[in-house]
Design a protein around this motif. Sequence first.
Motif, mmCIF file in Angstrom:
data_model
loop_
_atom_site.group_PDB
_atom_site.id
_atom_site.type_symbol
_atom_site.label_atom_id
_atom_site.label_comp_id
_atom_site.label_asym_id
_atom_site.label_seq_id
_atom_site.Cartn_x
_atom_site.Cartn_y
_atom_site.Cartn_z
ATOM 1 N N LYS A 1 13.007 1.053 -0.855
ATOM 2 C CA LYS A 1 11.809 1.086 -0.007
ATOM 3 C C LYS A 1 10.886 2.192 -0.520
ATOM 4 N N LEU A 2 9.606 1.978 -0.350
ATOM 5 C CA LEU A 2 8.650 3.017 -0.727
ATOM 6 C C LEU A 2 8.164 3.693 0.541
ATOM 7 N N GLN A 3 7.759 4.930 0.381
ATOM 8 C CA GLN A 3 7.238 5.638 1.538
ATOM 9 C C GLN A 3 5.771 5.950 1.296
ATOM 10 N N MET A 4 4.921 5.559 2.222
ATOM 11 C CA MET A 4 3.497 5.801 2.034
ATOM 12 C C MET A 4 3.193 7.281 2.271
ATOM 13 N N LEU A 5 2.642 7.931 1.261
ATOM 14 C CA LEU A 5 2.307 9.350 1.404
ATOM 15 C C LEU A 5 0.855 9.521 1.816
ATOM 16 N N ARG A 6 0.006 8.686 1.214
ATOM 17 C CA ARG A 6 -1.416 8.769 1.529
ATOM 18 C C ARG A 6 -2.042 7.399 1.454
ATOM 19 N N TYR B 1 -3.388 3.396 -2.138
ATOM 20 C CA TYR B 1 -2.146 3.887 -1.536
ATOM 21 C C TYR B 1 -1.422 4.784 -2.528
ATOM 22 N N LEU B 2 -0.862 5.858 -2.019
ATOM 23 C CA LEU B 2 0.044 6.665 -2.824
ATOM 24 C C LEU B 2 1.428 6.512 -2.202
ATOM 25 N N PHE B 3 2.360 5.983 -3.008
ATOM 26 C CA PHE B 3 3.719 5.742 -2.515
ATOM 27 C C PHE B 3 4.719 6.679 -3.172
ATOM 28 N N ALA B 4 5.708 7.108 -2.385
ATOM 29 C CA ALA B 4 6.834 7.852 -2.958
ATOM 30 C C ALA B 4 7.952 6.865 -3.253
ATOM 31 N N LEU B 5 8.522 6.959 -4.443
ATOM 32 C CA LEU B 5 9.673 6.141 -4.824
ATOM 33 C C LEU B 5 10.926 6.826 -4.280
ATOM 34 N N PRO B 6 12.060 6.102 -4.263
ATOM 35 C CA PRO B 6 13.278 6.716 -3.714
ATOM 36 C C PRO B 6 13.638 8.051 -4.376
ATOM 37 N N ASP B 7 13.306 8.250 -5.649
ATOM 38 C CA ASP B 7 13.670 9.508 -6.321
ATOM 39 C C ASP B 7 12.589 10.583 -6.192
ATOM 40 N N GLY B 8 11.558 10.326 -5.388
ATOM 41 C CA GLY B 8 10.543 11.346 -5.163
ATOM 42 C C GLY B 8 9.336 11.251 -6.093
ATOM 43 N N PRO C 1 12.167 -3.641 -10.967
ATOM 44 C CA PRO C 1 11.489 -4.803 -10.363
ATOM 45 C C PRO C 1 11.251 -4.586 -8.866
ATOM 46 N N SER C 2 12.254 -4.066 -8.175
ATOM 47 C CA SER C 2 12.116 -3.845 -6.724
ATOM 48 C C SER C 2 10.968 -2.890 -6.408
ATOM 49 N N GLU C 3 10.745 -1.917 -7.287
ATOM 50 C CA GLU C 3 9.682 -0.934 -7.023
ATOM 51 C C GLU C 3 8.291 -1.521 -7.281
ATOM 52 N N MET C 4 8.218 -2.497 -8.181
ATOM 53 C CA MET C 4 6.946 -3.198 -8.371
ATOM 54 C C MET C 4 6.712 -4.141 -7.190
ATOM 55 N N LEU C 5 7.752 -4.879 -6.801
ATOM 56 C CA LEU C 5 7.636 -5.802 -5.663
ATOM 57 C C LEU C 5 7.250 -5.057 -4.390
ATOM 58 N N GLU C 6 7.920 -3.941 -4.150
ATOM 59 C CA GLU C 6 7.687 -3.210 -2.903
ATOM 60 C C GLU C 6 6.256 -2.695 -2.776
ATOM 61 N N GLN C 7 5.573 -2.452 -3.887
ATOM 62 C CA GLN C 7 4.173 -2.028 -3.770
ATOM 63 C C GLN C 7 3.375 -3.122 -3.064
ATOM 64 N N ILE C 8 3.654 -4.373 -3.430
ATOM 65 C CA ILE C 8 2.951 -5.500 -2.815
ATOM 66 C C ILE C 8 3.450 -5.724 -1.382
ATOM 67 N N TYR C 9 4.760 -5.620 -1.198
ATOM 68 C CA TYR C 9 5.320 -5.837 0.144
ATOM 69 C C TYR C 9 4.788 -4.795 1.126
ATOM 70 N N GLU C 10 4.731 -3.553 0.698
ATOM 71 C CA GLU C 10 4.317 -2.477 1.595
ATOM 72 C C GLU C 10 2.838 -2.629 1.966
ATOM 73 N N VAL C 11 2.022 -3.037 1.004
ATOM 74 C CA VAL C 11 0.605 -3.280 1.297
ATOM 75 C C VAL C 11 0.471 -4.457 2.264
ATOM 76 N N CYS D 1 -8.842 5.408 -12.047
ATOM 77 C CA CYS D 1 -7.464 4.991 -11.800
ATOM 78 C C CYS D 1 -6.526 6.173 -12.029
ATOM 79 N N GLY D 2 -5.538 6.308 -11.176
ATOM 80 C CA GLY D 2 -4.542 7.356 -11.368
ATOM 81 C C GLY D 2 -4.958 8.710 -10.820
ATOM 82 N N GLN D 3 -6.174 8.795 -10.295
ATOM 83 C CA GLN D 3 -6.685 10.097 -9.866
ATOM 84 C C GLN D 3 -6.094 10.561 -8.532
ATOM 85 N N LEU D 4 -5.800 9.607 -7.662
ATOM 86 C CA LEU D 4 -5.223 9.962 -6.363
ATOM 87 C C LEU D 4 -3.853 10.601 -6.585
#
Length: 345
Positions: A64-69, A81-88, A132-142, A333-336
């Motif tokens: 799961k990703l955690q929305m930071l901003r 969206y800025l997401f945190a991955l499970p490893d931070g 793959p799960s971390e790419m999928l979750e970006q779309i799922y979380e949005v 891109c990438g600035q946030l």
Amino acid sequence: MQTDIKSMTTEELKDLMRSLGEKEFRAKQIYEWMHKKLASDYEEMTNISAALKEKLKNTCTYTKLQMLRMQESAEDGTRKYLFALPDGNTVETVFMRYKHGNSVCISSQVGCRMGCKFCASTLDGLERCLLPSEMLEQIYEVTRHTGERVSNIVVMGTGEPLDNYDNLVRFLRMISDENGLNISQRNITVSTCGLVPKMLELAKEKLQITLALSLHATTDEKRKEIMPIANSYSISQLMDACKVYFEETGRRITFEYALIAGVNDSIEQAAQLAELARPLHCHINLIPVNPVKERGYAESSKAAIVAFKNKLEKKQITVTIRREMGRDIDGACGQLRRRYVCEKK
Ligand code: SAH
């Protein structure tokens, strides 16, 4: 190491069920909970027994990703969206509303090692590839956050997708799987700086996605100036790979061309670009370069952009200028993510 259950195909889930002493049909149920109903955790899976949930918790990780901003543009509703991955680690994802549907731009790596001179994402190099799960979750979380269906995906965020090839292809198959979000492959664009062997490998996967090539220059000399990858593959090798890709998949390639003032935006360069695009029937997407403060490149003038576009059109090339969206929310891109990481330090 625990199994990343959200990166598993239905077939792999069937094997897992067998190994856990469960019935095979559970695989499809669990797959749908994760990829169609977008369950946030095992608890939501109401038709799965408590005993099986317990076994899954003990053997698998549930990414799961955690929305930071989240920043929303007042101008056009674009959200970053800025997401945190499970490893931070953190990644950026962008949600855009178009007339033809909602589009999400995802990242494929944490950082990037391609070193393009105008790009913010590569400034600190590559940290790691996304699962793959971390790419999928970006779309799922949005999707969870907006409550709206996503119909288009562009893999144009941080990272070089073909430098994370196996995970990318698995992601593409899963996001377009009819037991998941079932997003049409024709509505998915993967952008690459041009890793020739991987482009040729991708051609054989017989996917119906659009491949976009970040060309940005019309001669090897100029391309080497702004893209280190040009030292590995020449434009001629790239064009050959594009030809193979088109022949194998029937899908036209898009050339991306970031216009940089005084670097690649002359009329002569527009004419050269038309010559490269014509035999391949390529579409050209012009991007006014987004200035990155660490880089010192400037956007071409409005007049230069229009002249460049007109030259291409005169040569019967189809061309669009990328509409700038969400300019009021963190420039390039990438600035946030970059600002967040800098603040942490
Ligand atoms: N690594 C892949 C995908 C990520 S970048 C690639 O190179 O294609 C997505 C697109 O944005 C690429 O065309 C990239 O060259 C372009 N890009 C990167 N930085 C940019 C900037 N500052 N302004 C405009 N386009 C940029």
